[in-house]
Motif scaffolding. Structure first.
Motif, short mmCIF file in Angstrom:
data_model
loop_
_atom_site.label_atom_id
_atom_site.label_comp_id
_atom_site.label_asym_id
_atom_site.label_seq_id
_atom_site.Cartn_x
_atom_site.Cartn_y
_atom_site.Cartn_z
N PRO A 200 2.14 2.41 -9.05
CA PRO A 200 1.87 1.99 -9.78
C PRO A 200 2.66 0.79 -9.76
N ASN A 201 3.33 0.21 -9.20
CA ASN A 201 3.83 -0.83 -9.24
C ASN A 201 3.67 -2.21 -8.30
N VAL A 202 2.98 -1.78 -7.12
CA VAL A 202 2.14 -3.50 -7.13
C VAL A 202 0.55 -3.09 -6.08
N GLY A 203 0.08 -1.82 -7.06
CA GLY A 203 -1.23 -1.53 -6.83
C GLY A 203 -1.79 -1.31 -5.35
N TRP A 204 -3.41 -1.02 -5.73
CA TRP A 204 -3.92 -0.15 -4.55
C TRP A 204 -4.90 -1.69 -3.80
N ASP A 205 -5.05 -2.57 -4.63
CA ASP A 205 -5.20 -4.15 -3.51
C ASP A 205 -4.43 -3.82 -2.06
N GLU A 206 -3.03 -3.57 -2.33
CA GLU A 206 -1.72 -4.22 -1.15
C GLU A 206 -2.51 -2.96 0.31
N PRO A 207 -3.33 -3.77 1.67
CA PRO A 207 -3.14 -3.22 2.84
C PRO A 207 -2.54 -1.89 3.09
N TYR A 208 -0.92 -2.97 3.19
CA TYR A 208 -0.84 -1.94 3.22
C TYR A 208 -0.08 -0.17 2.68
N GLU A 209 -0.44 -0.45 1.65
CA GLU A 209 -0.82 0.81 0.58
C GLU A 209 -1.97 1.73 2.09
N TYR A 210 -2.61 1.27 2.23
CA TYR A 210 -4.28 2.22 2.61
C TYR A 210 -3.52 2.58 4.21
N ALA A 211 -2.88 1.34 4.68
CA ALA A 211 -2.27 1.49 6.25
C ALA A 211 -0.79 2.83 6.15
N LEU A 212 0.07 2.69 5.00
CA LEU A 212 0.80 4.05 5.42
C LEU A 212 0.30 5.38 4.52
N LEU A 213 -0.84 5.36 4.04
CA LEU A 213 -1.60 6.97 3.61
C LEU A 213 -2.15 7.28 4.48
N ILE A 214 -3.07 6.51 5.28
CA ILE A 214 -3.72 7.52 6.61
C ILE A 214 -2.28 7.48 7.74
#
Length: 447
Positions: A200-214
């Protein structure tokens, strides 16, 4: 165990003193249940090896130390880290405290009463916790809240050591700790929760969000594979998951806990940010939930002997959905008594009703030596659900509030998500859970 309005009240007030947004204040709220809900996964097993009373005492010291240090922090990030470290202590306290009760009392009326009273302490404690944070944070610098909690914790855990007798024997004194399984489970849960509460604070545009989710999903899959195939002394007893309908019961409870966490957070935001309640007035509003929650915990201990588990689960889930509907359909400005008051009465049948029933069912499912691990399962579901639900709801809010120009619409949409979770939980319970009412008296090791 459950924040109700207490942790949210203090976090928002602390955030205001530190000059951060309500979204950033949510880090303070989510940090504690994040670590409590993840490290509790291994708390029961460690208690079985080293002694449940010993672990509670050691965890109490840990909790006091990090709570004290929290008062010396100067920004929201460092404070959130300290709260997360404090939560590790809570993670080891809860399952082992429950284990001491369920080991002392065999399956039957006395166990149900003791666990019901334990569950009732959460809303009763929250009633006081709603007042003291308001007093310290509103009238004094926020650090004094943590100094007070550290002093209070020191007194309580000293009394625990003096009053609670030593266990006659440890449940598994020659056992080993599965550190590989502990790492995979805890790391996977922390990463998954961090991703959703950060989004909610950085958005899903940050690549590290997807990397950490995986990465989090890979850890969780590896944990399940390791525990089921390779671990000699698994962190969680596998026979729990083999019990009929047990996994569905846990999943239904988890969805309900996420829904409850969403309601508590957004009801507080609505009171404080939209209706401009003071901290004391918001705390007074949540006193309704504290009183009714204590009653619900006791009722649940009675109901477990007369109702099958699916009906207890459904009652808790549908009550949560009803309360969410009342809150999300409120006008922006309205008297507390019209919709908020009945919502907080009804929601009491959610967390407290389900916690007591789920804990009794889990404890009755496993043997006497595995009581701590049963407590770990329910503790993980409860704390992790409350924290993770905020991440999902915060993401919905952030993407539907017109870039902050329409906060109420964002709140409503987040609450709609909670309604969906609660309804799904009720459907799962009624469709897949088939655990009969339990009227046993005494231990039945073979079962």
């Amino acid at each position: 165990m459950i924040p109700y309005g207490a942790g949210i009240n203090s976090a928002l007030a602390i955030g205001e003193q530190l000059g951060v947004t309500p979204g950033e204040s949510a880090w303070i709220v989510a940090a504690y249940p994040l670590t409590q809900g993840t490290f509790v996964l291994m708390g029961g097993r460690i208690g079985a090896v080293y002694g449940h009373r010993n672990v509670v005492a050691a965890a109490g010291i840990w909790w006091v130390v990090w709570t004290l240090i929290s008062g010396f922090m100067t920004d929201v990030i460092s404070l959130s880290i300290m709260r997360a470290l404090s939560g590790i202590g809570g993670a080891f306290i809860v399952p082992n405290a429950i284990a001491l009760l369920t080991i002392t009392f065999p399956p039957g009326r006395m166990r149900n009463i003791s666990v019901g009273l334990f569950g009732a302490m959460a809303p009763i404690g929250a009633a006081g916790g709603s007042v003291f944070p308001g007093f310290f944070v509103q009238l004094l610098p926020w650090k004094w809240l943590f100094f007070f909690l550290a002093i209070l914790g020191s007194a309580i855990f000293t009394l625990f050591v003096l009053v609670v007798p030593k266990e006659p024997e440890r449940m598994d004194p020659n056992g080993k700790i599965d550190f590989i399984g502990a790492y995979l489970g805890v790391a996977g849960l922390i990463l998954f929760n961090f991703v959703w509460n950060q989004a909610p604070n950085v958005g899903w545009d940050e690549p590290y969000e997807y990397a950490l989710l995986i990465l989090s999903i890979l850890h969780i899959v590896a944990f399940a594979l390791w525990e089921s195939t390779f671990a000699k002394d698994p962190i969680l007893p596998l026979n729990i998951w083999k019990a009929p309908s047990f996994a569905w019961m846990i999943l239904s409870t988890f969805f309900t806990c996420m829904a409850v966490g969403i309601l508590i957070w957004y009801a507080s935001l609505w009171n404080l940010q939209i209706r401009h309640y003071s901290l004391f007035l918001n705390a007074a509003g949540f006193a309704t939930l504290a009183v009714c929650g204590a009653i619900a915990a006791i009722l649940s201990a009675v109901a477990i002997r007369h109702l099958a588990a699916q009906y207890i689960m459904a009652i808790g889930s549908l009550a949560s959905a009803t309360a969410l509907v009342l809150v999300c359909t409120m006008p922006e400005q309205q008297t507390y008594w019209a919709q908020m008051f009945p919502a907080l009465i009804i929601i009491a049948l959610g967390p407290d009703f389900l916690f007591t029933a789920s804990q009794i069912i889990a404890s009755n499912t496993v043997k006497r030596s595995q009581q701590g691990m049963a407590g770990s399962v329910i503790g993980t579901v409860l704390s992790y659900g409350l924290s993770t639900g905020l991440g999902f709801a915060g993401t919905v809010e952030a993407y539907t509030n017109s870039h902050g120009r329409d906060p109420v619409q964002g709140y409503r949409n987040a609450l709609y998500l909670g309604i969906g979770m609660a309804v799904c939980a009720a459907a799962m319970a009624l469709t897949f859970v088939r655990i009969p009412k339990d009227r046993r008296e005494g231990w039945d090791e073979d079962a």
